[in-house]
Design a protein around this motif. Structure first.
Motif, PDB file in Angstrom:
ATOM      1  N   TRP A  26       0.857  -1.184   0.000  1.00 38.88           N
ATOM      2  CA  TRP A  26       0.000   0.000   0.000  1.00 38.88           C
ATOM      3  C   TRP A  26       0.892   1.233   0.000  1.00 38.88           C
ATOM      4  N   ALA A  27       0.388   2.319  -0.557  1.00 33.04           N
ATOM      5  CA  ALA A  27       1.205   3.519  -0.700  1.00 33.04           C
ATOM      6  C   ALA A  27       0.341   4.762  -0.576  1.00 33.04           C
ATOM      7  N   VAL A  28       0.991   5.870  -0.213  1.00 26.73           N
ATOM      8  CA  VAL A  28       0.322   7.165  -0.117  1.00 26.73           C
ATOM      9  C   VAL A  28       1.153   8.186  -0.875  1.00 26.73           C
ATOM     10  N   ALA A  29       0.514   9.014  -1.686  1.00 26.41           N
ATOM     11  CA  ALA A  29       1.177  10.110  -2.386  1.00 26.41           C
ATOM     12  C   ALA A  29       0.459  11.411  -2.040  1.00 26.41           C
ATOM     13  N   VAL A  30       1.238  12.455  -1.817  1.00 28.02           N
ATOM     14  CA  VAL A  30       0.690  13.739  -1.373  1.00 28.02           C
ATOM     15  C   VAL A  30       1.373  14.876  -2.131  1.00 28.02           C
ATOM     16  N   ARG A  31       0.603  15.908  -2.437  1.00 27.94           N
ATOM     17  CA  ARG A  31       1.157  17.131  -3.014  1.00 27.94           C
ATOM     18  C   ARG A  31       1.583  18.029  -1.850  1.00 27.94           C
ATOM     19  N   VAL A  32       2.886  18.192  -1.664  1.00 25.96           N
ATOM     20  CA  VAL A  32       3.416  18.950  -0.532  1.00 25.96           C
ATOM     21  C   VAL A  32       3.424  20.440  -0.854  1.00 25.96           C
ATOM     22  N   PRO A  33       3.630  21.317   0.158  1.00 32.29           N
ATOM     23  CA  PRO A  33       3.492  22.761  -0.057  1.00 32.29           C
ATOM     24  C   PRO A  33       4.321  23.347  -1.191  1.00 32.29           C
ATOM     25  N   ASP A  34       5.520  22.802  -1.480  1.00 34.23           N
ATOM     26  CA  ASP A  34       6.332  23.382  -2.560  1.00 34.23           C
ATOM     27  C   ASP A  34       5.877  22.917  -3.941  1.00 34.23           C
ATOM     28  N   GLY A  35       4.849  22.072  -4.002  1.00 30.40           N
ATOM     29  CA  GLY A  35       4.258  21.691  -5.285  1.00 30.40           C
ATOM     30  C   GLY A  35       4.655  20.338  -5.830  1.00 30.40           C
ATOM     31  N   HIS A  36       5.688  19.725  -5.282  1.00 29.14           N
ATOM     32  CA  HIS A  36       6.067  18.424  -5.824  1.00 29.14           C
ATOM     33  C   HIS A  36       5.307  17.309  -5.102  1.00 29.14           C
ATOM     34  N   ILE A  37       5.373  16.106  -5.666  1.00 29.79           N
ATOM     35  CA  ILE A  37       4.667  14.956  -5.103  1.00 29.79           C
ATOM     36  C   ILE A  37       5.625  14.145  -4.245  1.00 29.79           C
ATOM     37  N   GLU A  38       5.194  13.833  -3.043  1.00 27.24           N
ATOM     38  CA  GLU A  38       5.973  12.989  -2.140  1.00 27.24           C
ATOM     39  C   GLU A  38       5.164  11.733  -1.831  1.00 27.24           C
ATOM     40  N   ALA A  39       5.825  10.590  -1.778  1.00 31.39           N
ATOM     41  CA  ALA A  39       5.095   9.328  -1.575  1.00 31.39           C
ATOM     42  C   ALA A  39       5.889   8.373  -0.694  1.00 31.39           C
ATOM     43  N   ILE A  40       5.172   7.476  -0.050  1.00 37.07           N
ATOM     44  CA  ILE A  40       5.770   6.388   0.716  1.00 37.07           C
ATOM     45  C   ILE A  40       5.019   5.107   0.364  1.00 37.07           C
ATOM     46  N   SER A  41       5.666   3.976   0.575  1.00 37.98           N
ATOM     47  CA  SER A  41       5.003   2.693   0.334  1.00 37.98           C
ATOM     48  C   SER A  41       5.432   1.698   1.397  1.00 37.98           C
ATOM     49  N   HIS A  42       4.568   0.722   1.639  1.00 45.16           N
ATOM     50  CA  HIS A  42       4.835  -0.328   2.629  1.00 45.16           C
ATOM     51  C   HIS A  42       4.392  -1.661   2.036  1.00 45.16           C
ATOM     52  N   ASP A  43       5.249  -2.654   2.142  1.00 40.75           N
ATOM     53  CA  ASP A  43       4.869  -3.996   1.695  1.00 40.75           C
ATOM     54  C   ASP A  43       3.777  -4.547   2.602  1.00 40.75           C
ATOM     55  N   ILE A 275      -4.948  14.081 -10.393  1.00 46.17           N
ATOM     56  CA  ILE A 275      -4.793  12.792 -11.079  1.00 46.17           C
ATOM     57  C   ILE A 275      -3.333  12.364 -11.050  1.00 46.17           C
ATOM     58  N   GLU A 276      -2.415  13.305 -11.213  1.00 43.92           N
ATOM     59  CA  GLU A 276      -0.993  12.996 -11.146  1.00 43.92           C
ATOM     60  C   GLU A 276      -0.630  12.364  -9.807  1.00 43.92           C
ATOM     61  N   VAL A 277      -1.194  12.893  -8.739  1.00 42.91           N
ATOM     62  CA  VAL A 277      -0.932  12.355  -7.398  1.00 42.91           C
ATOM     63  C   VAL A 277      -1.487  10.934  -7.282  1.00 42.91           C
ATOM     64  N   ALA A 278      -2.684  10.713  -7.806  1.00 39.40           N
ATOM     65  CA  ALA A 278      -3.300   9.383  -7.741  1.00 39.40           C
ATOM     66  C   ALA A 278      -2.464   8.348  -8.488  1.00 39.40           C
ATOM     67  N   VAL A 279      -1.955   8.714  -9.657  1.00 40.44           N
ATOM     68  CA  VAL A 279      -1.125   7.783 -10.425  1.00 40.44           C
ATOM     69  C   VAL A 279       0.180   7.508  -9.683  1.00 40.44           C
ATOM     70  N   ALA A 280       0.758   8.531  -9.064  1.00 43.50           N
ATOM     71  CA  ALA A 280       1.984   8.337  -8.289  1.00 43.50           C
ATOM     72  C   ALA A 280       1.753   7.357  -7.144  1.00 43.50           C
ATOM     73  N   ALA A 281       0.619   7.487  -6.461  1.00 42.35           N
ATOM     74  CA  ALA A 281       0.299   6.563  -5.362  1.00 42.35           C
ATOM     75  C   ALA A 281       0.171   5.138  -5.877  1.00 42.35           C
ATOM     76  N   LEU A 282      -0.486   4.979  -7.026  1.00 41.79           N
ATOM     77  CA  LEU A 282      -0.658   3.640  -7.594  1.00 41.79           C
ATOM     78  C   LEU A 282       0.687   3.022  -7.967  1.00 41.79           C
ATOM     79  N   LEU A 283       1.550   3.780  -8.616  1.00 39.44           N
ATOM     80  CA  LEU A 283       2.855   3.253  -9.016  1.00 39.44           C
ATOM     81  C   LEU A 283       3.666   2.801  -7.803  1.00 39.44           C
TER      82      LEU A 283
END
Length: 310
Positions: A26-43, A275-283
């Protein structure tokens, strides 16, 4: 060239982002204040591969619900921290237990106790079908009213838009389409397996299950509602699973229709950055082989690939 459909995935909207749950992580992706996407994942392998109880009809629904709530709280906490630019501090078991207890008490109080007492004080016989129908109408009315009310807030409105981005991305992935904006934007923001649909099915299923209890003092009626939650959740999960499996058939459309109607309140058409954030979370939730398969379909949202580092 034929397209390969993706494995079934799930997810939820979080604060300024999306959580995705794939078969092995499972993973989470977030749009952080500076505008880029940050994500984490866990097996995390499917619950059915870790517990034999999770493969038993009825029992699996309650177990899946429990794990989904746990992952949801963890995802919301992390997204809240990152979207605000705060340092990532792990959530303790005590904090998790406290948050889930408060949420459970709120849910039971508003959506179980209040409808029951309102129907009881209306002078209806608790063993009659009319009593349970009135209770259900009040419960569903409270749910719809609550969702409509919180949806008026701009912050929650953005969460609902991320909810739509999550669903649209899942639609495209499971259909075997390229994960670029032009393909994802062709899909609707509602999805038949959504947790919103699950809540509505729970409330409708409860009418039948609670009818079997009969006429008891009000305090025993409240206790029976709480005790029967696992059974109601188990039955509702099987209905949701059946509806999702046969979504293109008459039976599936009938089972999922009420939930899809309710999702018109809980989802909104997202903008492209969402949508970009959602795709990042999926990847981030997919394996290397699954990511390779996605890339073989065609273009992938560039911002999502950048967040993934590939």
């Amino acid at each position: 060239m034929s397209r390969s459909p993706g494995a079934t995935v799930g997810g939820q909207a979080v604060i300024e982002g999306v959580m995705m749950r794939a078969p092995s992580a499972w993973a989470v992706a977030v749009r952080v204040p500076d505008g880029h996407i940050e994500a984490i994942s866990h097996d995390l392998p499917r619950l059915s591969s870790r517990s034999r109880w999770a493969r038993i009809p009825l029992a699996r629904g309650f177990l899946v619900l429990g794990e989904s709530l746990t992952l949801g709280f963890r995802a919301l906490t992390w997204s809240g921290q990152r979207s605000a630019g705060e340092d990532d501090e792990p959530v303790t078991t005590g904090q998790m237990a406290t948050s889930m207890t408060i949420a459970a008490v709120f849910f039971v109080s508003i959506f179980v106790v209040v409808p029951l007492l309102a129907a009881r004080w209306g002078g209806l016989d608790a063993s009659s079908v009319v009593f349970h129908l009135v209770e259900a109408v009040i419960r569903i009315g409270l749910l719809v009213g609550y969702i409509w009310l919180i949806g008026r807030w701009d912050e929650i409105g953005r969460v609902f838009a991320y909810h739509g981005a999550e669903h649209m991305t899942i639609h495209a992935y499971e259909a075997g389409d390229p994960l670029d904006l032009s393909h994802i934007k062709t899909y609707r923001p509602e999805h038949p397996r959504c947790g919103t649909s699950f809540l509505l099915i729970v409330m409708l299923t409860a009418v039948i299950v609670f009818t079997l209890v009969g006429n008891l003092p009000w305090y025993w009626l409240i206790a029976s509602r709480i005790v029967l939650i696992p059974l109601v959740a188990g039955i509702s999960y099987e209905i949701l699973k059946l509806g999702g499996k046969h979504a293109d058939r008459l039976l599936g459309r009938g089972l999922t229709a009420p939930g899809l109607w309710l999702q018109r309140l809980t989802t909104r058409v997202p903008d492209e950055p969402m949508i970009e954030v959602a795709v990042a979370a999926l990847l981030h939730a997919l394996t290397e082989d699954e990511i390779g398969e996605v890339k073989s379909r065609g273009p992938v949202v560039p911002a999502a690939l950048n967040a993934f580092g590939s």
